[in-house]
Motif scaffolding. Sequence first.
Motif, PDB file in Angstrom:
ATOM      1  N   ALA A 142      34.734  19.962  90.135  1.00  0.00           N
ATOM      2  CA  ALA A 142      34.901  18.572  89.706  1.00  0.00           C
ATOM      3  C   ALA A 142      34.185  18.336  88.383  1.00  0.00           C
ATOM      4  N   ALA A 143      32.974  18.923  88.254  1.00  0.00           N
ATOM      5  CA  ALA A 143      32.237  18.788  87.000  1.00  0.00           C
ATOM      6  C   ALA A 143      32.987  19.456  85.855  1.00  0.00           C
ATOM      7  N   GLN A 144      33.586  20.622  86.138  1.00  0.00           N
ATOM      8  CA  GLN A 144      34.350  21.315  85.103  1.00  0.00           C
ATOM      9  C   GLN A 144      35.569  20.490  84.682  1.00  0.00           C
ATOM     10  N   ARG A 145      36.239  19.872  85.675  1.00  0.00           N
ATOM     11  CA  ARG A 145      37.397  19.035  85.328  1.00  0.00           C
ATOM     12  C   ARG A 145      36.978  17.842  84.477  1.00  0.00           C
ATOM     13  N   ARG A 146      35.843  17.222  84.874  1.00  0.00           N
ATOM     14  CA  ARG A 146      35.351  16.104  84.069  1.00  0.00           C
ATOM     15  C   ARG A 146      34.966  16.566  82.666  1.00  0.00           C
ATOM     16  N   PHE A 147      34.357  17.750  82.624  1.00  0.00           N
ATOM     17  CA  PHE A 147      33.932  18.281  81.325  1.00  0.00           C
ATOM     18  C   PHE A 147      35.139  18.531  80.428  1.00  0.00           C
ATOM     19  N   VAL A 148      36.169  19.177  80.972  1.00  0.00           N
ATOM     20  CA  VAL A 148      37.366  19.456  80.178  1.00  0.00           C
ATOM     21  C   VAL A 148      38.021  18.160  79.722  1.00  0.00           C
ATOM     22  N   ALA A 149      38.102  17.192  80.642  1.00  0.00           N
ATOM     23  CA  ALA A 149      38.721  15.916  80.285  1.00  0.00           C
ATOM     24  C   ALA A 149      37.915  15.204  79.196  1.00  0.00           C
ATOM     25  N   ASN A 150      36.594  15.180  79.368  1.00  0.00           N
ATOM     26  CA  ASN A 150      35.749  14.531  78.366  1.00  0.00           C
ATOM     27  C   ASN A 150      35.793  15.259  77.037  1.00  0.00           C
ATOM     28  N   ALA A 151      35.777  16.616  77.100  1.00  0.00           N
ATOM     29  CA  ALA A 151      35.829  17.397  75.865  1.00  0.00           C
ATOM     30  C   ALA A 151      37.137  17.140  75.130  1.00  0.00           C
ATOM     31  N   ALA A 152      38.241  17.093  75.882  1.00  0.00           N
ATOM     32  CA  ALA A 152      39.537  16.819  75.251  1.00  0.00           C
ATOM     33  C   ALA A 152      39.548  15.445  74.605  1.00  0.00           C
TER      34      ALA A 152
END
Length: 458
Positions: free
Chosen positions: A235-245
């Motif tokens: 979940a943290a990785q998904r949030r990270f990818v979304a935020n990074a994008a």
Amino acid sequence: MAGLRHSLRVQLLFGVMVTLTAVVGFNLTSGLISARRTALVVTDNMLLASARTIAEAVHVDGEGTVAVDVPPAALELFDTGHADHVYYRVTTAWGSLVTGYPDLASPAMARRGEDMAFHNVNVRAMMLDQPVVGLGPDATVTVTVAVTRHGQQAMRTALWLSGLKDQLLLVAMAGLVTVFGLRFGLSPIMRFRNVVKARRRDQLEPFDEAMVQTELRPLVAALNDYMGRAQRQMAAQRRFVANAAHQLRTPLTVLSTQASFAARETDSLRRDEALQALIRSTRQVTRLAEQLLTLTRAEPGSRAPRAERIDMAKVARQVLEAQAETALSRGIDIGLDVDNLAAGAAIVIGDGTMMKEALVNLVDNALRYTPGPGAVTVTLKRKDSLVEIIVDDTGPGIADTEREQVFERFYRIIGTQAEGSGLGLAIVREVVTGAGGTVALGESPEGGLRVTVRLPGA
């Protein structure tokens, strides 16, 4: 063979069988001793009965001569089908031979069996002193009976083989019980394995611990805990990818717009302004990409752990020297306070590259959020076993209610005018926590922000 060696069934069965074999070996050894003792007792009882039967047949005839008619029953006791030979001798108290083999020796003690050799044959002998009516009150005859040991050895072997058969049957039964018991006992594990294999890769709900035996429930609980952590990490990785994008989309759009504007602009002055803005935006994107990579490397398990000796005083000097030009351009006085620090007192153990990157982010954050003219000071101290790194600035500081939130990735305080990605403090916490340290926010003596990092000293 390798598969069998790592099989739980094989290991448990092997352990049970080895243990049973050792027990059987002990039982067979003790059984052999017991069989020998039993055969001796039986043989001695037969010898004593034979001697007593012969002794009771001794009589004195009318002329006062001692005579004996050996009863056939005294010898037939040893007719066990093993071709044993019986030897006997009857003598008077004064040493006269009444009947039997004159060279047959008597055992050392009466009524106690003794092994001896007779005519180069191993025999078991028994001696009995028996009073005889008509010879006087103290007159006795001595009866010695000896028998070859074929029957005794056969009896010992039969008794031992009977025990061996029982022991082997016990081992076989134990092996079968173990195999079927393991099959029954491992069936919940096999069912659990099937449940695990049937799960989709995105299905990380906890397993029911009641599926397996009590002893295995801690394993299922540990697996559930691991899956929970994996779920949180994903979940943290998904949030990270979304935020990074999201964070990259805006500056990249600005870059594209600025590049298009500069390409269309015919006025050289305005085109130069557009190109300078393009350069600044490119630097921001580059810095954001560098921070994203640093944050990824700082996460647990992303790289092999290092245990380098790092002099944080030396690292601080290098960081401040690299940031000196930026601080000067913004009218910020940047300084390092190590006056109260002994030589070598600021050495910590960890990853030198990540430690330096954490300090770079601390100083960079302080410079970004401190308006000029202002000051940024890095102080190093040694307190017991801890090395303290304190970064003070004269900026606006951070309110108490937001001091925990600013460690979240991409979090930025509303109304902040300084350019930034919101990753600096997140990187610092990941690096410091990975090194076994802590990071805390407070208020500097000048009213700005104070960041205190504590690391275990070497």
